[in-house]
Design a protein around this motif. Structure first.
Motif, PDB file in Angstrom:
ATOM      1  N   VAL A  76       0.175  10.905  43.358  1.00 29.42           N
ATOM      2  CA  VAL A  76      -0.969   9.872  43.190  1.00 29.42           C
ATOM      3  C   VAL A  76      -0.331   8.606  43.355  1.00 29.42           C
ATOM      4  N   LYS A  77      -1.400   7.925  43.757  1.00 26.51           N
ATOM      5  CA  LYS A  77      -1.074   6.642  44.000  1.00 26.51           C
ATOM      6  C   LYS A  77      -1.047   5.489  43.047  1.00 26.51           C
ATOM      7  N   ASP A  78      -1.809   5.431  41.829  1.00 30.04           N
ATOM      8  CA  ASP A  78      -1.648   4.724  40.796  1.00 30.04           C
ATOM      9  C   ASP A  78      -0.839   5.637  39.680  1.00 30.04           C
ATOM     10  N   ARG A  79       0.280   5.509  39.608  1.00 21.72           N
ATOM     11  CA  ARG A  79       1.275   6.349  38.460  1.00 21.72           C
ATOM     12  C   ARG A  79       1.158   5.791  37.245  1.00 21.72           C
ATOM     13  N   ILE A  80       1.353   6.569  36.356  1.00 25.39           N
ATOM     14  CA  ILE A  80       1.830   6.028  34.796  1.00 25.39           C
ATOM     15  C   ILE A  80       3.114   5.408  35.050  1.00 25.39           C
ATOM     16  N   ILE A  81       4.225   6.384  35.480  1.00 25.16           N
ATOM     17  CA  ILE A  81       5.533   6.073  35.624  1.00 25.16           C
ATOM     18  C   ILE A  81       5.868   6.267  37.033  1.00 25.16           C
ATOM     19  N   ASP A  82       6.463   4.977  37.434  1.00 24.22           N
ATOM     20  CA  ASP A  82       7.075   4.820  39.016  1.00 24.22           C
ATOM     21  C   ASP A  82       8.377   5.604  39.015  1.00 24.22           C
ATOM     22  N   LEU A  83       8.428   6.787  39.439  1.00 19.91           N
ATOM     23  CA  LEU A  83       9.627   7.486  39.517  1.00 19.91           C
ATOM     24  C   LEU A  83      10.610   7.124  40.657  1.00 19.91           C
ATOM     25  N   SER A  84       9.911   6.317  41.550  1.00 22.08           N
ATOM     26  CA  SER A  84      10.727   5.832  42.517  1.00 22.08           C
ATOM     27  C   SER A  84      11.815   4.855  42.106  1.00 22.08           C
ATOM     28  N   LEU A  85      11.672   4.171  40.816  1.00 19.86           N
ATOM     29  CA  LEU A  85      12.590   3.027  40.249  1.00 19.86           C
ATOM     30  C   LEU A  85      13.950   3.917  39.979  1.00 19.86           C
ATOM     31  N   PHE A  86      14.021   5.098  39.620  1.00 21.31           N
ATOM     32  CA  PHE A  86      15.170   5.835  39.140  1.00 21.31           C
ATOM     33  C   PHE A  86      16.039   6.046  40.343  1.00 21.31           C
ATOM     34  N   LYS A  87      15.415   5.458  41.700  1.00 24.16           N
ATOM     35  CA  LYS A  87      16.419   5.530  42.984  1.00 24.16           C
ATOM     36  C   LYS A  87      17.554   4.374  42.745  1.00 24.16           C
TER      37      LYS A  87
END
Length: 195
Positions: free
Chosen positions: A77-88
């Protein structure tokens, strides 16, 4: 009420900007809520119902599937609850891990220790509260010192120092039992709060 009034008066921005409306991630919310509910229900009832009971196995299986569905949804999805890309970012991932470890230790000292003192040592709620009082006083003493220090010192140094205090405190608690003296338990709690 006074805090809300002051916050409304002082924390409202000077000029309101128009924000772009974002869509709400309904499926992400549903899957995450289902994951948390079934996982926590399974963990909290496992001791009572038995870890191999049908109810617990269904809860834990649902939690795994809903967590996987949540991850897949958040990646699409475009507008996420949690942006998982931050874990990069390694700093973000490590800070989350450190926070989880600290929260587990904090749960043990702030929640489980008073229960232990009341149930097994026979202390009253007030007496077990007094056991945590030295830790609160240490926090009150250290905050004015550590606050300005955090602006000057390396965050790594402060984090590692805090984790060392937690590790020593948890090590002192490893053999906690009803025969330990009150002074030892209170000083270990105070040592924990020094982090």
């Amino acid at each position: 009420i006074m805090a809300m009034i002051l916050a409304w008066k002082w924390l409202v921005p000077d000029h309101l900007t128009t924000l772009k409306r974002r869509s709400f991630d309904v499926w992400g919310f549903i899957f995450f809520a289902l994951f948390l509910t079934t996982f926590l229900l399974g963990l909290s009832r496992g001791e009572i119902a038995g870890w191999t009971s049908q109810f617990i196995l269904i809860c834990l299986t649902l939690s795994v599937f809903s967590f996987v569905a949540f991850l897949i949804t958040e990646l699409k999805v475009k507008d996420r609850i949690i942006d998982l890309s931050l874990f990069k970012f390694p700093v973000f991932s490590i800070s989350i891990l450190v926070n989880v470890i600290r929260s587990i230790a904090l749960f043990g000292v702030v929640f489980l220790l008073p229960l232990f003192l009341q149930k097994f040592k026979g202390l009253t709620a007030i007496e077990s509260g007094y056991m945590l009082l030295p830790g609160s006083l240490i926090i009150a003493f250290c905050m004015p010192i550590v606050g300005p220090l955090s602006d000057r010192a390396s965050p790594r140094f402060l984090t590692v120092t805090g984790l060392v205090f937690i590790a020593i405190s948890m090590f002192l608690y490893k053999d906690i039992n009803v025969f330990l003296g009150i002074f030892f338990i209170a000083s270990s709690a105070a040592f924990f709060f020094a982090n």
